[in-house]
Design an enzyme around this catalytic site. Structure first.
Site, PDB file in Angstrom:
ATOM      1  N   VAL A  28       0.817  -1.224   0.000  1.00  0.00           N
ATOM      2  CA  VAL A  28       0.000   0.000   0.000  1.00  0.00           C
ATOM      3  C   VAL A  28       0.850   1.273   0.000  1.00  0.00           C
ATOM      4  O   VAL A  28       0.423   2.324   0.475  1.00  0.00           O
ATOM      5  CB  VAL A  28      -1.044   0.025   1.148  1.00  0.00           C
ATOM      6  CG1 VAL A  28      -2.084  -1.059   0.929  1.00  0.00           C
ATOM      7  CG2 VAL A  28      -0.403  -0.117   2.517  1.00  0.00           C
ATOM      8  N   ASP A  53       0.994  -5.061   3.514  1.00  0.00           N
ATOM      9  CA  ASP A  53       2.311  -4.492   3.798  1.00  0.00           C
ATOM     10  C   ASP A  53       2.231  -2.970   3.793  1.00  0.00           C
ATOM     11  O   ASP A  53       2.074  -2.343   2.748  1.00  0.00           O
ATOM     12  CB  ASP A  53       3.295  -4.966   2.709  1.00  0.00           C
ATOM     13  CG  ASP A  53       4.700  -4.461   2.965  1.00  0.00           C
ATOM     14  OD1 ASP A  53       5.481  -5.195   3.588  1.00  0.00           O
ATOM     15  OD2 ASP A  53       5.016  -3.315   2.565  1.00  0.00           O
ATOM     16  N   TYR A  58       4.367   5.500   5.029  1.00  0.00           N
ATOM     17  CA  TYR A  58       3.279   5.588   4.039  1.00  0.00           C
ATOM     18  C   TYR A  58       2.126   6.458   4.545  1.00  0.00           C
ATOM     19  O   TYR A  58       1.284   6.889   3.753  1.00  0.00           O
ATOM     20  CB  TYR A  58       2.695   4.210   3.695  1.00  0.00           C
ATOM     21  CG  TYR A  58       3.635   3.197   3.093  1.00  0.00           C
ATOM     22  CD1 TYR A  58       4.913   3.528   2.670  1.00  0.00           C
ATOM     23  CD2 TYR A  58       3.224   1.873   2.931  1.00  0.00           C
ATOM     24  CE1 TYR A  58       5.760   2.565   2.125  1.00  0.00           C
ATOM     25  CE2 TYR A  58       4.060   0.915   2.381  1.00  0.00           C
ATOM     26  CZ  TYR A  58       5.329   1.261   1.990  1.00  0.00           C
ATOM     27  OH  TYR A  58       6.148   0.306   1.460  1.00  0.00           O
ATOM     28  N   LYS A  83       6.753  -0.850   8.923  1.00  0.00           N
ATOM     29  CA  LYS A  83       8.191  -0.587   8.831  1.00  0.00           C
ATOM     30  C   LYS A  83       8.580   0.606   9.681  1.00  0.00           C
ATOM     31  O   LYS A  83       7.855   1.612   9.711  1.00  0.00           O
ATOM     32  CB  LYS A  83       8.590  -0.315   7.370  1.00  0.00           C
ATOM     33  CG  LYS A  83       8.057  -1.356   6.412  1.00  0.00           C
ATOM     34  CD  LYS A  83       8.553  -1.189   4.996  1.00  0.00           C
ATOM     35  CE  LYS A  83       7.825  -2.128   4.062  1.00  0.00           C
ATOM     36  NZ  LYS A  83       6.500  -1.652   3.631  1.00  0.00           N
ATOM     37  N   HIS A 113      13.027   0.274   7.355  1.00  0.00           N
ATOM     38  CA  HIS A 113      12.644   0.629   5.984  1.00  0.00           C
ATOM     39  C   HIS A 113      13.857   0.774   5.058  1.00  0.00           C
ATOM     40  O   HIS A 113      13.786   0.401   3.897  1.00  0.00           O
ATOM     41  CB  HIS A 113      11.817   1.916   5.998  1.00  0.00           C
ATOM     42  CG  HIS A 113      10.814   1.997   4.905  1.00  0.00           C
ATOM     43  ND1 HIS A 113       9.622   2.631   5.031  1.00  0.00           N
ATOM     44  CD2 HIS A 113      10.830   1.526   3.640  1.00  0.00           C
ATOM     45  CE1 HIS A 113       8.940   2.542   3.904  1.00  0.00           C
ATOM     46  NE2 HIS A 113       9.667   1.881   3.039  1.00  0.00           N
ATOM     47  N   SER A 190       7.472  -3.591  -5.509  1.00  0.00           N
ATOM     48  CA  SER A 190       7.381  -3.119  -6.905  1.00  0.00           C
ATOM     49  C   SER A 190       7.659  -4.236  -7.908  1.00  0.00           C
ATOM     50  O   SER A 190       8.488  -4.079  -8.820  1.00  0.00           O
ATOM     51  CB  SER A 190       8.333  -1.943  -7.157  1.00  0.00           C
ATOM     52  OG  SER A 190       8.012  -0.872  -6.294  1.00  0.00           O
ATOM     53  N   LEU A 192       5.972  -5.159 -10.285  1.00  0.00           N
ATOM     54  CA  LEU A 192       5.526  -4.766 -11.634  1.00  0.00           C
ATOM     55  C   LEU A 192       6.340  -3.569 -12.121  1.00  0.00           C
ATOM     56  O   LEU A 192       5.986  -2.941 -13.127  1.00  0.00           O
ATOM     57  CB  LEU A 192       4.026  -4.407 -11.610  1.00  0.00           C
ATOM     58  CG  LEU A 192       3.119  -5.366 -10.822  1.00  0.00           C
ATOM     59  CD1 LEU A 192       1.683  -4.847 -10.808  1.00  0.00           C
ATOM     60  CD2 LEU A 192       3.192  -6.773 -11.401  1.00  0.00           C
ATOM     61  N   SER A 233      -2.003  -2.158  -5.910  1.00  0.00           N
ATOM     62  CA  SER A 233      -3.005  -1.557  -6.779  1.00  0.00           C
ATOM     63  C   SER A 233      -4.109  -0.949  -5.922  1.00  0.00           C
ATOM     64  O   SER A 233      -4.355  -1.396  -4.797  1.00  0.00           O
ATOM     65  CB  SER A 233      -3.627  -2.579  -7.733  1.00  0.00           C
ATOM     66  OG  SER A 233      -4.619  -1.936  -8.517  1.00  0.00           O
ATOM     67  N   GLU A 240      -7.848  -8.112  -7.640  1.00  0.00           N
ATOM     68  CA  GLU A 240      -8.337  -9.495  -7.819  1.00  0.00           C
ATOM     69  C   GLU A 240      -7.472 -10.246  -8.826  1.00  0.00           C
ATOM     70  O   GLU A 240      -7.068 -11.388  -8.591  1.00  0.00           O
ATOM     71  CB  GLU A 240      -9.800  -9.463  -8.279  1.00  0.00           C
ATOM     72  CG  GLU A 240     -10.740  -9.006  -7.171  1.00  0.00           C
ATOM     73  CD  GLU A 240     -12.158  -8.709  -7.658  1.00  0.00           C
ATOM     74  OE1 GLU A 240     -12.419  -8.787  -8.883  1.00  0.00           O
ATOM     75  OE2 GLU A 240     -13.003  -8.379  -6.807  1.00  0.00           O
TER      76      GLU A 240
HETATM   77  P1  A2P Z   1      -3.098   1.206  -9.747  1.00  0.00           P
HETATM   78  O1  A2P Z   1      -2.697   1.278  -8.309  1.00  0.00           O
HETATM   79  O2  A2P Z   1      -3.662   2.479 -10.291  1.00  0.00           O
HETATM   80  O3  A2P Z   1      -3.985   0.009 -10.038  1.00  0.00           O
HETATM   81  P2  A2P Z   1       4.165  -2.236  -8.300  1.00  0.00           P
HETATM   82  O4  A2P Z   1       3.384  -3.279  -7.588  1.00  0.00           O
HETATM   83  O5  A2P Z   1       5.338  -2.745  -9.073  1.00  0.00           O
HETATM   84  O6  A2P Z   1       4.569  -1.084  -7.388  1.00  0.00           O
HETATM   85  O7  A2P Z   1       3.189  -1.596  -9.419  1.00  0.00           O
HETATM   86  C1  A2P Z   1       2.102  -0.822  -9.051  1.00  0.00           C
HETATM   87  C2  A2P Z   1       1.615  -0.069 -10.272  1.00  0.00           C
HETATM   88  O8  A2P Z   1       1.088  -0.989 -11.232  1.00  0.00           O
HETATM   89  C3  A2P Z   1       0.521   0.872  -9.931  1.00  0.00           C
HETATM   90  O9  A2P Z   1       0.669   2.009 -10.776  1.00  0.00           O
HETATM   91  C4  A2P Z   1      -0.747   0.103 -10.265  1.00  0.00           C
HETATM   92  O10 A2P Z   1      -1.773   0.989 -10.642  1.00  0.00           O
HETATM   93  C5  A2P Z   1      -0.300  -0.733 -11.429  1.00  0.00           C
HETATM   94  N1  A2P Z   1      -0.969  -2.060 -11.468  1.00  0.00           N
HETATM   95  C6  A2P Z   1      -1.072  -2.945 -10.459  1.00  0.00           C
HETATM   96  N2  A2P Z   1      -1.686  -4.065 -10.855  1.00  0.00           N
HETATM   97  C7  A2P Z   1      -1.989  -3.890 -12.159  1.00  0.00           C
HETATM   98  C8  A2P Z   1      -2.633  -4.703 -13.124  1.00  0.00           C
HETATM   99  N3  A2P Z   1      -3.073  -5.918 -12.837  1.00  0.00           N
HETATM  100  N4  A2P Z   1      -2.783  -4.190 -14.377  1.00  0.00           N
HETATM  101  C9  A2P Z   1      -2.323  -2.950 -14.690  1.00  0.00           C
HETATM  102  N5  A2P Z   1      -1.709  -2.142 -13.817  1.00  0.00           N
HETATM  103  C10 A2P Z   1      -1.529  -2.601 -12.543  1.00  0.00           C
END
Ligand code: A2P
Length: 276
Positions: A28, A53, A58, A83, A113, A190, A192, A233, A240
Site C-alpha cells: 500500500v 504491507d 506511508y 516498517k 525501511h 514493486s 511490476l 493496486s 483481484e
Molecule cells: P493502480 O494502483 O492504479 O492500479 P508495483 O506493484 O510494481 O509497485 O506496481 C504498481 C503499479 O502498477 C501501480 O501504478 C498500479 O496501478 C499498477 N498495477 C497494479 N496491478 C496492475 C494490473 N493488474 N494491471 C495494470 N496495472 C496494474
C-alpha cells in the site's frame, strides 16, 4: 542452496524463526490514507489476500487497521507488516506508535525501511520491539548482502526477511542467493516495476500465449522463485487479478526468458542508488 520452506498449500513460507508468511501480500505504498486505502485493503481481503504491507512512512496505518477490523476477517488470519521510519530515533518507541495507529496488539512483521545511519543503527530497538511482543518477526528492507553481513555480525536475533525491489528486470540473483544462504527470505516490492514492466513486449508475449495478464506473469515469476511478492493496486479488478496466480505455472523456458530481462547484472545490491 536449501529450498525455501513453502507450506503444503503453496501459499505461505515458513521463516527461519518459525513464523509463516503468506507469499502474496498487498503493498500500500502511495495509497492515500482514508477511503482509497480502506477500499484497497477491503477488496484485497475479499479477494483472499491475507497479508498487507504498510509502513510508518506511508502514512496509512490507521486505514489499514480500520479496514482489517471492519472486514470481519479474524485478526489472527491476516499477516500485517509495518516498517520503522529510519529518520526516527528508536524502533521500539516507533513500533508502539505504529501499533496504536493500526489498532492492533502486535504486527506480524516489523522491518527497518532502509539502512539509514548504517545497517546496525536501529537493530537494538528492533530486537526490543520483538522482545516486548510488538512484532512476531523482525527484518530489514533495502539491505545489500554486505549490509546484511554487518548486521548479522552483531545481531542477537537475526533478521528473517529483506524486502527489496525485485522482478525479472531487477533479478538480483546474487542478493537472492546471499539471502537464502543466510536464512533471510526476500520480499519483492514493486514486482511490476511500479507499472513500467507491464508494457514490455516480451512479458506481453508470454502473457498472451498463456491467456494471462502481464501482471499475473510478473507476480507468478516471483512465486516460482519462492519469493514473497507485494504487488500494489488501488483498483478492485486489478487487486483481484493479481491474486489469481496460484493456478498456473511458468515453464522453464518462459522462466529463462524472463530471467534474461535482468538489468542489474545479477547484483548483490538492494538498490541502484541511495535516496537518503
Ligand atoms: P493502480 O494502483 O492504479 O492500479 P508495483 O506493484 O510494481 O509497485 O506496481 C504498481 C503499479 O502498477 C501501480 O501504478 C498500479 O496501478 C499498477 N498495477 C497494479 N496491478 C496492475 C494490473 N493488474 N494491471 C495494470 N496495472 C496494474
Amino acid at each position: 542452496m536449501a529450498a525455501a520452506a513453502v507450506t503444503a498449500d503453496g501459499r505461505a513460507r515458513v521463516l527461519v524463526d518459525g513464523n509463516a508468511i503468506p507469499l502474496l501480500g498487498l503493498g500500500v505504498w502511495q495509497v492515500g490514507e482514508g477511503r482509497e486505502c480502506e477500499d484497497a485493503v477491503r477488496w484485497a481481503l475479499e479477494a483472499g489476500y491475507r497479508h498487507i504491507d504498510t509502513a510508518q512512512a506511508y502514512g496509512n496505518e490507521r486505514s489499514v487497521g480500520r479496514a482489517v477490523r471492519d472486514s470481519g476477517v479474524p485478526r489472527e488470519e491476516v499477516f500485517i507488516t509495518t516498517k520503522f521510519y529510519p529518520r526516527r530515533k528508536d524502533a521500539e518507541a516507533e513500533a508502539r506508535r505504529s501499533l496504536e495507529r493500526l489498532g492492533v496488539e502486535h504486527v506480524d512483521l516489523y522491518i527497518i525501511h532502509w539502512p539509514r545511519g548504517g545497517p546496525t543503527r536501529a537493530w537494538d530497538g528492533m530486537q526490543r520491539a520483538r522482545e516486548r511482543g510488538y512484532a512476531r518477526s523482525i527484518g530489514v528492507s533495502n539491505f545489500s548482502v554486505g549490509e546484511l553481513d554487518e548486521l548479522l555480525a552483531v545481531a542477537d536475533t537475526p533478521p528473517v526477511v529483506n524486502q527489496v525491489q525485485f522482478s525479472p528486470f531487477e533479478y538480483r540473483r546474487a542478493l537472492l542467493q546471499g539471502c537464502e544462504q543466510r536464512g533471510v527470505a526476500i520480499e519483492a516490492y514493486s514486482p511490476l516495476g511500479r507499472g513500467r514492466h507491464l508494457g514490455d513486449d516480451r512479458v506481453r508475449e508470454i502473457a498472451d500465449r498463456l491467456g494471462r495478464t502481464p501482471a499475473q506473469v510478473l507476480v507468478r515469476w516471483c512465486l516460482e522463485r519462492d519469493l514473497v511478492v507485494l504487488p500494489k493496486s488501488t483498483h478492485r479488478e486489478r487487486i483481484e487479478q493479481n491474486a489469481q496466480v496460484f493456478h498456473f505455472t511458468l515453464s522453464d523456458d518462459d522462466m529463462a526468458a524472463l530471467d534474461a530481462l535482468d538489468t542489474t547484472g545479477g547484483t548483490d545490491r538492494a538498490r541502484e542508488r541511495k535516496w537518503w
